[in-house]
Design a protein around this motif. Structure first.
Motif, PDB file in Angstrom:
ATOM      1  N   ALA A  97      -7.292  19.471   5.041  1.00 22.95           N
ATOM      2  CA  ALA A  97      -6.714  19.016   6.314  1.00 22.95           C
ATOM      3  C   ALA A  97      -7.050  17.549   6.560  1.00 22.95           C
ATOM      4  CB  ALA A  97      -7.226  19.884   7.467  1.00 22.95           C
ATOM      5  N   ARG A  98      -8.273  17.170   6.250  1.00 25.07           N
ATOM      6  CA  ARG A  98      -8.674  15.761   6.396  1.00 25.07           C
ATOM      7  C   ARG A  98      -7.852  14.879   5.449  1.00 25.07           C
ATOM      8  NH1 ARG A  98     -12.673  11.916   4.744  1.00 25.07           N
ATOM      9  NH2 ARG A  98     -13.472  10.816   6.564  1.00 25.07           N
ATOM     10  N   HIS A  99      -7.694  15.337   4.224  1.00 21.50           N
ATOM     11  CA  HIS A  99      -6.911  14.581   3.254  1.00 21.50           C
ATOM     12  C   HIS A  99      -5.460  14.461   3.720  1.00 21.50           C
ATOM     13  CE1 HIS A  99      -4.778  13.932  -0.620  1.00 21.50           C
ATOM     14  NE2 HIS A  99      -5.795  13.103  -0.800  1.00 21.50           N
ATOM     15  N   GLN A 145      -5.225  11.903   6.473  1.00 19.13           N
ATOM     16  CA  GLN A 145      -5.331  10.549   5.934  1.00 19.13           C
ATOM     17  C   GLN A 145      -4.041  10.108   5.265  1.00 19.13           C
ATOM     18  OE1 GLN A 145      -8.820  11.206   3.490  1.00 19.13           O
ATOM     19  NE2 GLN A 145     -10.015   9.816   4.771  1.00 19.13           N
ATOM     20  N   THR A 146      -3.367  11.009   4.580  1.00 14.21           N
ATOM     21  CA  THR A 146      -2.165  10.630   3.837  1.00 14.21           C
ATOM     22  C   THR A 146      -0.904  10.676   4.691  1.00 14.21           C
ATOM     23  OG1 THR A 146      -1.950  12.880   2.984  1.00 14.21           O
ATOM     24  CG2 THR A 146      -3.095  11.278   1.601  1.00 14.21           C
ATOM     25  N   ASP A 147      -0.768  11.700   5.564  1.00 14.56           N
ATOM     26  CA  ASP A 147       0.439  11.834   6.383  1.00 14.56           C
ATOM     27  C   ASP A 147       0.378  11.021   7.671  1.00 14.56           C
ATOM     28  OD1 ASP A 147       1.233  13.567   4.443  1.00 14.56           O
ATOM     29  OD2 ASP A 147       1.226  15.361   5.697  1.00 14.56           O
ATOM     30  N   GLY A 148      -0.821  10.697   8.114  1.00 19.43           N
ATOM     31  CA  GLY A 148      -0.984   9.979   9.373  1.00 19.43           C
ATOM     32  C   GLY A 148      -1.436  10.921  10.478  1.00 19.43           C
ATOM     33  N   THR A 174       2.774  18.174  14.908  1.00 26.67           N
ATOM     34  CA  THR A 174       3.361  17.240  13.952  1.00 26.67           C
ATOM     35  C   THR A 174       4.384  16.398  14.695  1.00 26.67           C
ATOM     36  OG1 THR A 174       3.158  18.913  12.212  1.00 26.67           O
ATOM     37  CG2 THR A 174       4.598  17.067  11.757  1.00 26.67           C
ATOM     38  N   ASP A 175       4.426  15.110  14.428  1.00 26.15           N
ATOM     39  CA  ASP A 175       5.444  14.278  15.079  1.00 26.15           C
ATOM     40  C   ASP A 175       6.642  14.087  14.158  1.00 26.15           C
ATOM     41  OD1 ASP A 175       4.780  12.280  13.283  1.00 26.15           O
ATOM     42  OD2 ASP A 175       3.973  10.903  14.787  1.00 26.15           O
ATOM     43  N   GLU A 176       7.624  13.319  14.613  1.00 28.78           N
ATOM     44  CA  GLU A 176       8.872  13.139  13.858  1.00 28.78           C
ATOM     45  C   GLU A 176       8.671  12.406  12.532  1.00 28.78           C
ATOM     46  OE1 GLU A 176       8.180   9.911  16.756  1.00 28.78           O
ATOM     47  OE2 GLU A 176       8.422  12.056  17.041  1.00 28.78           O
ATOM     48  N   THR A 177       7.563  11.674  12.384  1.00 30.85           N
ATOM     49  CA  THR A 177       7.311  10.967  11.123  1.00 30.85           C
ATOM     50  C   THR A 177       6.534  11.816  10.121  1.00 30.85           C
ATOM     51  OG1 THR A 177       5.211  10.002  11.854  1.00 30.85           O
ATOM     52  CG2 THR A 177       7.239   8.756  12.355  1.00 30.85           C
ATOM     53  N   GLY A 178       6.078  12.997  10.563  1.00 32.73           N
ATOM     54  CA  GLY A 178       5.299  13.865   9.685  1.00 32.73           C
ATOM     55  C   GLY A 178       3.796  13.751   9.893  1.00 32.73           C
ATOM     56  N   ALA A 179       3.367  12.853  10.791  1.00 29.41           N
ATOM     57  CA  ALA A 179       1.945  12.723  11.096  1.00 29.41           C
ATOM     58  C   ALA A 179       1.461  14.002  11.779  1.00 29.41           C
ATOM     59  CB  ALA A 179       1.702  11.508  11.988  1.00 29.41           C
ATOM     60  N   VAL A 180       0.180  14.313  11.619  1.00 28.10           N
ATOM     61  CA  VAL A 180      -0.372  15.565  12.129  1.00 28.10           C
ATOM     62  C   VAL A 180      -1.569  15.308  13.036  1.00 28.10           C
ATOM     63  CG1 VAL A 180       0.384  16.983  10.187  1.00 28.10           C
ATOM     64  CG2 VAL A 180      -1.794  15.789  10.046  1.00 28.10           C
ATOM     65  N   CYS A 181      -1.788  16.252  13.958  1.00 29.65           N
ATOM     66  CA  CYS A 181      -3.015  16.237  14.758  1.00 29.65           C
ATOM     67  C   CYS A 181      -4.046  17.108  14.037  1.00 29.65           C
ATOM     68  CB  CYS A 181      -2.734  16.757  16.165  1.00 29.65           C
ATOM     69  SG  CYS A 181      -2.481  18.550  16.255  1.00 29.65           S
ATOM     70  N   LEU A 182      -5.221  17.268  14.623  1.00 30.95           N
ATOM     71  CA  LEU A 182      -6.256  18.099  13.996  1.00 30.95           C
ATOM     72  C   LEU A 182      -5.749  19.507  13.695  1.00 30.95           C
ATOM     73  CD1 LEU A 182      -9.426  17.105  16.038  1.00 30.95           C
ATOM     74  CD2 LEU A 182      -9.202  17.002  13.574  1.00 30.95           C
ATOM     75  N   GLY A 228      -2.637  20.572  13.678  1.00 34.18           N
ATOM     76  CA  GLY A 228      -1.460  20.528  12.811  1.00 34.18           C
ATOM     77  C   GLY A 228      -1.848  20.427  11.346  1.00 34.18           C
ATOM     78  N   ALA A 229      -2.848  19.619  11.049  1.00 38.21           N
ATOM     79  CA  ALA A 229      -3.322  19.483   9.664  1.00 38.21           C
ATOM     80  C   ALA A 229      -3.929  20.796   9.180  1.00 38.21           C
ATOM     81  CB  ALA A 229      -4.338  18.347   9.567  1.00 38.21           C
ATOM     82  N   ILE A 230      -4.716  21.437  10.048  1.00 39.83           N
ATOM     83  CA  ILE A 230      -5.331  22.721   9.679  1.00 39.83           C
ATOM     84  C   ILE A 230      -4.247  23.773   9.447  1.00 39.83           C
ATOM     85  CG2 ILE A 230      -6.750  24.625  10.567  1.00 39.83           C
ATOM     86  CD1 ILE A 230      -8.478  22.441  11.957  1.00 39.83           C
ATOM     87  N   ARG A 231      -3.272  23.837  10.361  1.00 41.45           N
ATOM     88  CA  ARG A 231      -2.211  24.843  10.234  1.00 41.45           C
ATOM     89  C   ARG A 231      -1.404  24.655   8.959  1.00 41.45           C
ATOM     90  NH1 ARG A 231       0.820  26.629  15.383  1.00 41.45           N
ATOM     91  NH2 ARG A 231      -1.162  27.698  15.515  1.00 41.45           N
ATOM     92  N   LYS A 232      -1.046  23.404   8.649  1.00 41.20           N
ATOM     93  CA  LYS A 232      -0.266  23.153   7.424  1.00 41.20           C
ATOM     94  C   LYS A 232      -1.048  23.550   6.184  1.00 41.20           C
ATOM     95  CE  LYS A 232       3.130  19.765   8.702  1.00 41.20           C
ATOM     96  NZ  LYS A 232       3.775  18.517   8.354  1.00 41.20           N
ATOM     97  N   GLU A 233      -2.330  23.244   6.169  1.00 43.41           N
ATOM     98  CA  GLU A 233      -3.136  23.548   4.989  1.00 43.41           C
ATOM     99  C   GLU A 233      -3.522  25.018   4.901  1.00 43.41           C
ATOM    100  OE1 GLU A 233      -3.608  21.685   2.378  1.00 43.41           O
ATOM    101  OE2 GLU A 233      -2.453  20.104   3.350  1.00 43.41           O
ATOM    102  N   ALA A 234      -3.508  25.753   6.022  1.00 45.44           N
ATOM    103  CA  ALA A 234      -3.846  27.177   5.999  1.00 45.44           C
ATOM    104  C   ALA A 234      -2.728  27.991   5.371  1.00 45.44           C
ATOM    105  CB  ALA A 234      -4.138  27.677   7.406  1.00 45.44           C
ATOM    106  N   GLY A 235      -1.521  27.443   5.332  1.00 41.17           N
ATOM    107  CA  GLY A 235      -0.418  28.127   4.668  1.00 41.17           C
ATOM    108  C   GLY A 235      -0.068  29.481   5.269  1.00 41.17           C
TER     109      GLY A 235
END
Length: 184
Positions: A95-97, A100-103, A110-118, A120-127
């Motif tokens: 999620a940290r990675h 750092q990479t998506d913003g 998640t915003d329109e550019t694909g950047a994530v909040c805390l 959002g990053a956890i949810r995306k990586e939890a699959g």
């Protein structure tokens, strides 16, 4: 710290008066003694003004929020997550990675550019693994409370209270270490 008021003793030039005797008539030692006395008075006034201004400082600055990284990319990319991490620690590292990479963003997962909040990053990586996601969120909230106190209600509130990714990324790093120590 913004300087809101001028201190008459320091911020404005001192009024000068013509010496009673011309400086040329004084010996070198007398001129040095007079200059030393004048400088001592000015330094004492500056010290008092500094102490008064420092006593009025009501904000605490966390140096980690002041120290920033360059806006241009560095030569080394963000480190990829380790393969041998425990499940929650590995998720938090990923999620940290991702952040750092998506913003980073606030106010949305998640915003329109694909950047994530805390979260959002956890949810995306939890699959889709809600149990793993909940465990990671609990560890992140624990890391927030350890660093910032129990006044923070949620991970989302913490994320949205910041203007940059600096503090959220630090908290993800702290949470990853905490999950690793706990073997989660």
């Amino acid at each position: 710290m913004p300087h809101t008021q001028l201190s008459p003793a320091i911020d404005q030039p001192a009024a000068t008066t013509a010496p009673a005797t011309p400086l040329g008539a004084l010996s070198l030692e007398a001129r040095l003694a007079a200059t030393d006395a004048a400088m001592t008075v000015r330094l004492d006034e500056a010290k008092v003004a500094f102490e008064v201004n420092a006593a009025r400082a009501d904000t605490v600055v966390d140096l980690a929020d002041v120290v920033t990284v360059p806006l241009t990319p560095t030569l080394q990319p963000a480190a990829a997550p380790a393969d041998d991490a425990s499940p929650v620690a590995g998720l938090l590292e990923r999620a940290r990675h991702r952040m750092q990479t998506d913003g980073w963003c606030s106010g949305a997962l998640t915003d329109e550019t694909g950047a994530v909040c805390l979260l959002g990053a956890i949810r995306k990586e939890a699959g889709g693994n809600r149990g793993l996601e909940a465990g990671a969120a609990r560890i992140v909230l624990d890391a927030i409370h350890r660093r910032f106190g129990d006044d923070v209600d949620s991970v989302a509130a913490f994320n949205d209270a910041h203007g940059s990714s600096d503090a959220p990324l630090r908290v993800l790093a702290d949470a990853t270490a905490l999950a690793d120590i706990r073997g989660l």
